[in-house]
Design a protein around this motif. Structure first.
Motif, short mmCIF file in Angstrom:
data_model
loop_
_atom_site.label_atom_id
_atom_site.label_comp_id
_atom_site.label_asym_id
_atom_site.label_seq_id
_atom_site.Cartn_x
_atom_site.Cartn_y
_atom_site.Cartn_z
N ASP A 147 0.94 3.91 -2.98
CA ASP A 147 0.64 5.30 -2.65
C ASP A 147 1.71 6.24 -3.20
O ASP A 147 1.42 7.35 -3.63
N HIS B 272 0.90 8.08 4.19
CA HIS B 272 0.18 8.06 2.93
C HIS B 272 0.05 9.44 2.30
O HIS B 272 -0.66 9.60 1.32
N SER C 155 0.83 -1.21 0.00
CA SER C 155 0.00 0.00 0.00
C SER C 155 0.86 1.26 0.00
O SER C 155 0.53 2.23 -0.67
#
Length: 121
Positions: free
Chosen positions: A23, A100, A19
């Motif tokens: 990102d 993120h 992830s």
């Protein structure tokens, strides 16, 4: 994903790293280059797909530096002990999305959603 992982509601180390990479809009090969080939794209793929669940601390250090994320968190997610052995039962883990690179609007929406979830209790 194994049912025990689904039940706990926690992402695996591999899912977390995937992830973060996605990102950052990086490919596996981009990460390989960014790490000076210390982490090959094939090895990172195996980590992300949970075929390698406990990479060495050296690999985790390289990835934490490359992604600019917490080394200690990666160590914990891989199952390494990072505490001095003293338990702190009153301490709660706080989820974070700092790695993120959220916009102010996204951060606000997350806080609104959190407020909504808390209001349902």
């Amino acid at each position: 994903m194994k049912s025990s992982e689904q039940d706990s509601g926690r992402r695996s180390l591999g899912q977390y790293l995937a992830s973060i990479r996605q990102d950052r809009k990086l490919t596996l090969r981009d990460v390989e280059e960014a790490t000076g080939k210390e982490v090959s794209n094939a090895y990172l793929s195996q980590i992300e797909n949970d075929k390698i669940k406990k990479p060495s601390p050296n690999i985790l250090l390289v990835l934490s530096t490359t992604y600019d994320i917490s080394y200690e968190q990666l160590m914990e997610m891989a199952g390494y002990s990072t505490s001095s052995g003293k338990a702190n039962p009153g301490r709660r883990k706080v989820p974070t999305f700092a790695e993120h690179n959220l916009t102010a609007e996204e951060e606000g929406k997350l806080l609104e959603y959190l407020q909504f979830l808390r209001s349902r209790k």
